[in-house]
Design a protein around this motif. Structure first.
Motif: not given
Length: 413
Positions: A12-17, A217-220, A345-351
């Motif tokens: 869920v929180i992994r980045s595409e980079t 869930t309101r958390s993307h 930092h978790i919010q940024e990943r989820l977005r």
């Protein structure tokens, strides 16, 4: 024990980079499976209907009263113990190295009658070597091995889920590295026990699966939970789900009272989970297989011992006060978990990953037949199959949106 939840949260929180992970040819990325509005509406509708005439809970249930029902949660409880054994073996190795280093450092110096007292250089060199080796192992373990060990030890004894009938909410209790504590609405739940269409592998070897899409869930990202023991068949999973559904929608009246399980780590709690979901296999297996199971029974004993040690090295999970008091007169209702409750930092990943869980509008397209043996006839448009395909096309064009479907089923309820 927490391996599935930890892996899901990392997805869920992994980045595409991030560097791509090595995958086996048989591995399936859950983000590659698209979701459609029609699937969401059907699953929500099925979750509000009766799934079994004989609701029953097989446990483990920790709390059961007029307001709350608390159950064991998580996938792979029966596999718990192997990480504990490997971690304790590594602990013993590091401890032995440190003890050896201290022992050789305290060796009495060799006393020569001619030259007087001299230092035992061999003992000193061995002490320094063992000290450096143990320090290196300790640093490497703390950085690399400890996060893996905490999937079974030095953490919460169990993943638990609490259903609150008064607030119509569901609470998930997990460590922060598996997603943390989450408050979810009961209205948005889907279940693998709702009907046979939602069954996972016929219910064999899997616990009850609950799912909340990102619309609720309101958390993307979607939330999921594996509840209770592994099933022997889909009927057991449906009976478990019907027990939960009736408790939340109708109350505990008319339901058989489940057996309450203690949080204390009794030894039998470590050995019985190994046989969850295998009763049907043991009954139908041949004599040769049963003999083989008897021969490998020491392996089950070792794994059960590791499971028990894991329970002893963990602590009882504890809910926040607002959740413990939820549903009581005059007490506030816990707010639903949102994106703002996560660290920045978790919010940024989820977005960034929100598009991976987006629900596609309309109906799921029909599967195309693979490798047809004969070519379709020219008048196939007049055949019943052609009429069926036109009906499916018209149905897909008239598929209601997810919000319309939810409002419709709310009004029917």
């Amino acid at each position: 024990m927490f391996l599935f939840e930890w892996g899901y949260w990392q997805t869920v929180i992994r980045s595409e980079t991030d560097e791509p992970r090595n995958k086996l040819p048989t591995d399936i990325d859950i983000t590659d499976i698209p979701a459609y509005e029609s699937d969401e509406i059907d699953s929500l509708a099925a979750a509000r209907l009766s799934a079994s005439l004989a609701p029953a809970s097989r446990g483990a249930v920790y709390v059961y009263d007029d307001t709350n029902m608390e159950m064991r949660c998580g996938m792979g409880e029966d596999k718990r113990g192997l990480i504990t054994i490997l971690s304790l073996a590594l602990f013993a190795t590091i401890t032995a190295g440190i003890a050896g280093s201290v022992n050789f450092a305290l060796v009495v110096p060799y006393e020569d009658p001619i030259d007087g007292s001299t230092v035992d250089f061999f003992a000193l060199a061995l002490s320094i070597y063992l000290g450096l080796l143990s320090s290196g192992f300790t640093i490497a373990y703390v950085k690399l091995g400890l996060p893996i060990s905490r999937l079974e030890i030095f953490t919460s004894r169990h993943l638990i889920i609490r259903f609150n009938r008064k607030t119509q909410q569901v609470y998930l209790h997990r460590p922060h590295y598996c997603g943390g504590l989450v408050t979810l609405p009961w209205i948005g739940v889907s279940s693998s026990g709702a009907n046979h269409n939602s069954a996972i592998a016929g219910g064999v070897g899997f616990p009850l699966f609950l799912y909340w899409s990102q619309s609720f869930t309101r958390s993307h990202y979607p939330e999921c939970a594996w509840v209770g023991k592994a099933g022997n068949n889909q009927s057991e999973i449906q009976a478990e789900w019907e027990f939960i559904r009736r408790f939340m929608d109708e109350g505990p009246e008319g339901l058989p009272r489940p057996r309450i399980t203690s949080h204390f780590p009794w030894p039998w709690q470590a050995f019985t989970p190994q046989f969850e979901g295998l009763t049907h296999y043991f009954r139908r297996s041949s004599r040769i297989i049963k003999l083989g199971l008897v021969l490998i029974s020491p392996a089950f004993l070792i794994l059960g011992l590791g499971h028990w040690l894991s329970l002893l090295l963990c602590w009882k999970p504890r809910w926040p006060k607002i959740i413990r008091k939820a549903g009581l007169p005059g007490k506030p209702i816990p707010p639903l978990t949102t994106l703002a409750d996560r660290p920045p930092h978790i919010q940024e990943r989820l977005r960034e990953n929100a598009h991976l869980w987006a629900i596609r509008p309309g109906q799921r397209p029909a599967k195309k037949p693979r490798n047809p043996r004969r070519r379709p006839k020219a008048d196939s448009a007049l055949s019943p199959a052609g009429a069926s395909s036109r009906n499916e096309t018209n149905a897909s064009a008239q598929t209601p949106s997810l919000d319309q479907g939810i409002e419709r089923y709310d009004s029917e309820r």
